[in-house]
Motif scaffolding. Structure first.
Motif, mmCIF file in Angstrom:
data_model
loop_
_atom_site.group_PDB
_atom_site.id
_atom_site.type_symbol
_atom_site.label_atom_id
_atom_site.label_comp_id
_atom_site.label_asym_id
_atom_site.label_seq_id
_atom_site.Cartn_x
_atom_site.Cartn_y
_atom_site.Cartn_z
ATOM 1 N N SER A 129 0.855 -1.188 0.000
ATOM 2 C CA SER A 129 0.000 0.000 0.000
ATOM 3 C C SER A 129 0.890 1.236 0.000
ATOM 4 N N ARG A 130 0.341 2.291 -0.573
ATOM 5 C CA ARG A 130 1.070 3.564 -0.697
ATOM 6 C C ARG A 130 0.032 4.669 -0.526
ATOM 7 N N ASN A 131 0.211 5.502 0.493
ATOM 8 C CA ASN A 131 -0.709 6.599 0.757
ATOM 9 C C ASN A 131 0.086 7.905 0.722
ATOM 10 N N MET A 132 -0.125 8.699 -0.324
ATOM 11 C CA MET A 132 0.561 9.982 -0.443
ATOM 12 C C MET A 132 -0.187 11.023 0.372
ATOM 13 N N ARG A 133 0.530 11.650 1.291
ATOM 14 C CA ARG A 133 -0.067 12.682 2.140
ATOM 15 C C ARG A 133 0.681 13.990 1.917
ATOM 16 N N THR A 134 -0.067 15.044 1.703
ATOM 17 C CA THR A 134 0.520 16.331 1.346
ATOM 18 C C THR A 134 0.816 17.173 2.587
ATOM 19 N N VAL A 135 2.035 17.701 2.633
ATOM 20 C CA VAL A 135 2.420 18.646 3.674
ATOM 21 C C VAL A 135 2.054 20.055 3.210
ATOM 22 N N HIS A 136 2.548 20.441 2.030
ATOM 23 C CA HIS A 136 2.187 21.704 1.405
ATOM 24 C C HIS A 136 2.469 21.596 -0.085
ATOM 25 N N VAL A 137 1.772 22.402 -0.869
ATOM 26 C CA VAL A 137 1.996 22.436 -2.312
ATOM 27 C C VAL A 137 1.375 23.712 -2.862
ATOM 28 N N GLY A 138 2.011 24.258 -3.875
ATOM 29 C CA GLY A 138 1.437 25.435 -4.516
ATOM 30 C C GLY A 138 2.378 26.022 -5.541
ATOM 31 N N PRO A 139 1.885 27.000 -6.298
ATOM 32 C CA PRO A 139 2.747 27.697 -7.245
ATOM 33 C C PRO A 139 3.926 28.336 -6.513
ATOM 34 N N TRP A 140 5.027 28.520 -7.225
ATOM 35 C CA TRP A 140 6.244 29.068 -6.618
ATOM 36 C C TRP A 140 5.961 30.314 -5.800
ATOM 37 N N GLY A 141 5.122 31.196 -6.290
ATOM 38 C CA GLY A 141 4.829 32.439 -5.581
ATOM 39 C C GLY A 141 4.179 32.226 -4.229
ATOM 40 N N PRO A 152 -2.367 25.227 3.429
ATOM 41 C CA PRO A 152 -1.123 25.202 2.662
ATOM 42 C C PRO A 152 -1.136 24.368 1.379
ATOM 43 N N VAL A 153 -2.253 23.745 1.055
ATOM 44 C CA VAL A 153 -2.339 22.944 -0.165
ATOM 45 C C VAL A 153 -3.083 23.784 -1.191
ATOM 46 N N ARG A 154 -2.343 24.260 -2.222
ATOM 47 C CA ARG A 154 -2.866 25.271 -3.142
ATOM 48 C C ARG A 154 -2.624 24.852 -4.590
ATOM 49 N N TRP A 155 -3.383 23.897 -5.068
ATOM 50 C CA TRP A 155 -3.267 23.487 -6.469
ATOM 51 C C TRP A 155 -3.873 24.561 -7.357
ATOM 52 N N PRO A 156 -3.232 24.880 -8.477
ATOM 53 C CA PRO A 156 -3.797 25.891 -9.388
ATOM 54 C C PRO A 156 -5.217 25.509 -9.814
ATOM 55 N N GLY A 157 -6.107 26.501 -9.782
ATOM 56 C CA GLY A 157 -7.480 26.278 -10.213
ATOM 57 C C GLY A 157 -8.375 25.617 -9.189
ATOM 58 N N ALA A 158 -7.849 25.338 -7.999
ATOM 59 C CA ALA A 158 -8.651 24.693 -6.951
ATOM 60 C C ALA A 158 -8.610 25.544 -5.687
ATOM 61 N N ASP A 159 -9.589 25.349 -4.841
ATOM 62 C CA ASP A 159 -9.591 26.056 -3.561
ATOM 63 C C ASP A 159 -8.446 25.527 -2.694
ATOM 64 N N ALA A 160 -7.854 26.409 -1.902
ATOM 65 C CA ALA A 160 -6.817 25.991 -0.954
ATOM 66 C C ALA A 160 -7.445 25.074 0.087
ATOM 67 N N THR A 161 -6.668 24.079 0.514
ATOM 68 C CA THR A 161 -7.151 23.131 1.518
ATOM 69 C C THR A 161 -6.096 22.925 2.605
ATOM 70 N N ALA A 162 -6.506 22.224 3.644
ATOM 71 C CA ALA A 162 -5.613 21.932 4.765
ATOM 72 C C ALA A 162 -4.586 20.873 4.378
ATOM 73 N N SER A 163 -3.502 20.861 5.113
ATOM 74 C CA SER A 163 -2.472 19.843 4.974
ATOM 75 C C SER A 163 -2.955 18.529 5.558
ATOM 76 N N ASP A 164 -2.390 17.444 5.107
ATOM 77 C CA ASP A 164 -2.654 16.144 5.731
ATOM 78 C C ASP A 164 -1.916 16.027 7.066
ATOM 79 N N TYR A 165 -1.043 16.992 7.340
ATOM 80 C CA TYR A 165 -0.284 17.060 8.594
ATOM 81 C C TYR A 165 -0.529 18.426 9.215
ATOM 82 N N PRO A 166 -0.558 18.508 10.525
ATOM 83 C CA PRO A 166 -0.763 19.819 11.167
ATOM 84 C C PRO A 166 0.322 20.815 10.746
#
Length: 169
Positions: A129-141, A152-166
């Protein structure tokens, strides 16, 4: 098996699991879906945070193939692979990695952790099993503040969401 033989085998197993993680990343970056499929046990699973993902090597490869249609160049860089053995044929691990992804007309940067289970199948280590959990992500800016942001999770074109980690703001 002598103690030294068992210790050497454990070192060889650890190296093979670490190589498995790197091979998976390289296969992802170069659209090598056969290698991705082969990296998973027959009943292996892949998920990403709350997203259920897919089951079986071919199903997982198909899911990743579909996801990659939204991406250009990707660079998956493993920072560490921590392996804990359950027994001679089962292990768990955490793989910390950084991602650089061309998507939505921009370059996205982020940090993730893969929570893995490994199993030896036909003499080779594979992902159970493999579970990818996001700490943070977003455009360079956005990276300048992503680790201090509430969302801290900011994919282009999507609403910002919480991290999988505090996040400690």
């Amino acid at each position: 098996m002598t103690d030294i033989e068992a210790r050497v085998r454990r070192l060889e197993d650890r190296a093979e699991i670490q190589d498995l993680a790197v091979r998976y990343f390289l296969a992802s970056d170069f659209d090598d879906f056969d290698t991705i499929a082969d990296a998973f046990a027959p009943e292996g699973t892949f998920s990403a945070g709350g997203f259920p993902g897919a089951t079986g090597g071919n199903g997982i490869a198909d899911m990743i193939r579909q996801a990659r249609t939204a991406f250009g160049t990707t660079i998956h860089t493993p920072n560490y692979v921590l392996v804990d053995f359950v027994d001679d044929d089962h292990a768990t691990g955490i793989v910390g990695a950084h991602l650089e992804i061309a998507t939505g007309g921009t370059t996205v940067f982020g940090a993730v952790r893969y929570e893995d289970e490994y199993v030896r199948v036909d003499g080779r280590w594979r992902f159970a099993s493999r579970n990818m959990r996001t700490v943070h992500v977003g455009p360079w800016g956005d990276v300048a503040t992503s680790l201090t942001a509430e969302l801290p999770v900011r994919w282009p074109g999507a609403d910002a969401t919480a991290s999988d980690y505090p996040v400690n703001a």
